[in-house]
Design a protein around this motif. Structure first.
Motif, mmCIF file in Angstrom:
data_model
loop_
_atom_site.group_PDB
_atom_site.id
_atom_site.type_symbol
_atom_site.label_atom_id
_atom_site.label_comp_id
_atom_site.label_asym_id
_atom_site.label_seq_id
_atom_site.Cartn_x
_atom_site.Cartn_y
_atom_site.Cartn_z
ATOM 1 N N ILE A 391 2.992 -4.143 -2.931
ATOM 2 C CA ILE A 391 3.594 -3.750 -1.656
ATOM 3 C C ILE A 391 3.681 -4.949 -0.713
ATOM 4 N N PRO A 397 9.331 0.076 -3.555
ATOM 5 C CA PRO A 397 8.402 1.208 -3.636
ATOM 6 C C PRO A 397 8.860 2.283 -4.609
ATOM 7 N N ALA A 430 8.849 8.288 -0.823
ATOM 8 C CA ALA A 430 9.252 6.881 -0.751
ATOM 9 C C ALA A 430 10.756 6.745 -0.552
ATOM 10 N N MET A 435 9.557 2.374 3.622
ATOM 11 C CA MET A 435 8.431 1.547 4.027
ATOM 12 C C MET A 435 8.478 1.306 5.526
ATOM 13 N N PRO A 436 7.337 1.081 6.181
ATOM 14 C CA PRO A 436 6.006 0.888 5.582
ATOM 15 C C PRO A 436 5.196 2.165 5.409
ATOM 16 N N GLU A 437 5.688 3.317 5.964
ATOM 17 C CA GLU A 437 4.880 4.537 5.912
ATOM 18 C C GLU A 437 4.688 5.038 4.490
ATOM 19 N N ALA A 438 5.691 4.814 3.619
ATOM 20 C CA ALA A 438 5.604 5.328 2.252
ATOM 21 C C ALA A 438 4.458 4.713 1.472
ATOM 22 N N ARG A 439 3.928 3.603 1.936
ATOM 23 C CA ARG A 439 2.803 2.983 1.221
ATOM 24 C C ARG A 439 1.594 3.916 1.212
#
Length: 543
Positions: A391, A397, A430, A435-439
């Protein structure tokens, strides 16, 4: 009467061409040479350039002969060549040391006190503007650090010293010394060295080089070393151009690649070359290279005291075995350290904002493989490490989420059927959130998969079927008649599906009915256990 365009003398218009042909000596009006010189067999030559001479042959030197005649000596015939192959005029070449001393020119080999002094080599403008990594490129094999192949007992070094250099493929990461080793080989064996890059060269240029190499070999007996950087960027059809010259020995090919040659270099060329693997440089060797660069080039940059052994160790560890990256970071550090209000923390942060990760190379596949194996091995810490590494380096992702969907069925499988919809939900998150929340979603599923029980029954059952289908005749066995579809009247008359027993019509759906072809009757592909039965004797010590 006209004036000669060369010497300016007065000449009749009808005689101008013959006057020029006589080197501006004859047919000049108003002048008459002495009778003694007219009868002489030797003609007086004036110090005038010939109109038909090339510029290099126009320079003449006049000398007085014993018989009083003025003669010319062509400077071209009096020239000789110095040690560098550059033409030097005889008047300059024959100048004595005594003449130099009388004229006040100091001796290069001595200083004012008469002691011998070291003559500093001249540096070209190209060398001055080159990056630090290029200026610090090793000049001898002893200067190459971290590669046992060219070490004192290295295999490649032995071949070089015996002058038996074969065609080879140098496989290694960036900054491991592939180009440097190729250039050192050419210098040590005294071969003609030609360097090309597959990104800017084509087949036509290679054929031209091969023709020149063949001529060089036949005329002088000197072989040609062809260094092809990034050889994997040539398509496999383009790589065919190397086969003939390499096999006949007209050229010695040294190909450099950062990609696995088993996949990127065609087998026919690999069989004609030896493959040498260059390892990543250890941190200690990177530190040695950086300390040497700081000692040699440091005075030119005048860095602040922040560039010390501690920073050298930090850069050595961060470079990940890449000497070029380490030297580039050092050069940047020496420049940044001179800025006002600069601190060590700010300097380190400025130098190391990105991780070393190649999304198109082996790092891409190696990291996702390590992530998959960590989840399979129920190690959430390692899984999170490799996930964060991908990441942070900008990996797609969705690529990570797709792999976790596969893990949910391949490794967790029947042990926890909820993992497949959970992994699918992570892919959707995702895709929709990004991203970045999907991390966070990816980390959630990675840990859940790592902590779940594992079962490979379904996966191993499919593999058993795949192995059976490779046997002769198994893939084409006829489907039992009672299981065949009967959409038409003719098929129904042929008995398709006639004796089929519809399971839901029977108690608990149990019927006496065969589903496999006759030849596979009684075969079992799905095993009864979730995992294997082997025991690792080292597990208890490891745990």
């Amino acid at each position: 009467m006209v004036s000669c365009p060369i010497c300016g003398g007065p000449v009749k218009e009808s005689n101008i061409n013959r006057h020029i042909d006589s080197e501006c000596v004859e047919f000049i009006e108003g002048t008459s040479p002495p009778a003694t010189q007219q009868k002489s067999t030797e003609r007086r030559v004036l110090p005038v350039a010939n109109f038909f001479q090339t510029p290099s042959s126009k320079s003449t030197a006049s000398t007085q002969s014993p018989d009083g005649l003025l003669r010319t000596e062509n400077s071209r015939s009096q020239a000789h060549f110095n040690s560098n192959g550059i033409g030097v005029n005889s008047s300059t070449a024959k100048r004595s040391v005594d003449d130099d001393r009388q004229s006040g020119i100091p001796d290069v080999g001595q200083d004012d006190g008469g002691e011998p002094s070291v003559k500093r080599p001249k540096t070209s403008n190209l060398h001055k503007v080159a990056p630090l990594a290029e200026r610090m490129r090793p000049r001898t094999l002893d200067d190459v650090h971290g590669q046992e192949l060219v070490g004192p007992n290295g295999v490649l070094r032995g071949l070089i010293e015996d002058n038996r250099v074969p065609s080879m493929i140098l496989w290694g990461g960036a900054g491991t010394g592939k180009t440097t080793i190729a250039r050192l080989i050419a210098n040590l064996v005294g071969s003609r060295f030609v360097e090309i890059n597959s990104t800017s060269s084509g087949v036509a240029e290679c054929k031209k080089i091969f023709a020149e190499a063949r001529s060089e070999l036949s005329l002088t007996g000197r072989k040609t070393i062809l260094f092809c950087d990034e050889i994997h960027r040539f398509s496999k059809s383009q790589q065919d151009v190397f086969l003939g010259p390499v096999e006949s020995g007209q050229v010695t090919l040294i190909g450099a690649t950062t990609e696995n040659p088993s996949f990127k270099v065609q087998n026919a060329l690999l069989s004609r070359c030896r493959t040498f693997t260059l390892q990543k440089l250890p941190d200690q060797d990177i530190g040695t290279i950086l300390n040497r660069a700081l000692e040699v080039e440091g005075p030119n940059y005048a860095p602040s005291p922040m560039v010390d052994t501690s920073l050298i160790s930090y850069l050595s560890a961060f470079a990940d075995g890449d000497a070029r990256t380490a030297l580039n970071l050092l050069e940047l550090a020496m420049e940044l350290s001179k800025r006002p209000r600069m601190t060590v923390e700010i300097l380190k942060s400025s130098l190391t904002k990105t991780l070393v990760y190649d999304r198109a190379g082996d790092q891409h596949y190696d990291t996702i493989s390590a992530f998959h194996k960590s989840v399979r091995g129920s190690d959430p810490d390692a899984a999170l490490y490799y996930l964060g590494r991908m990441i942070q380096s900008g990996e797609d992702p969705l690529y990570i989420a797709r792999r976790m969907v596969v893990i949910a069925s391949e490794d967790v499988g029947l042990a926890d059927n909820t993992m497949l919809p959970l992994a699918t939900a992570a892919y959707t998150a995702a895709e929709k959130i990004g991203m970045p929340e999907a991390r966070i979603n990816l980390a959630h599923v990675a840990v859940a998969l790592s902590l779940s029980k594992k079962s490979t029954r379904a996966y191993r059952g499919l593999e058993n079927v795949t192995a059976a289908l490779k046997e002769p005749g198994i893939a084409g066995l006829p489907v039992p008649t009672h299981l065949r579809n009967a959409p038409t009247r003719l098929m129904k008359e042929m008995g398709y599906g006639k004796e089929y027993k519809y399971n839901p019509d029977y108690e608990e759906g149990k019927v006496a009915q065969e589903y496999l072809p006759e030849r596979l009757k009684g075969a079992h592909f799905l095993e009864d256990i979730d995992l294997g039965t082997r025991v690792d004797p080292e597990y208890h010590e490891f745990a």
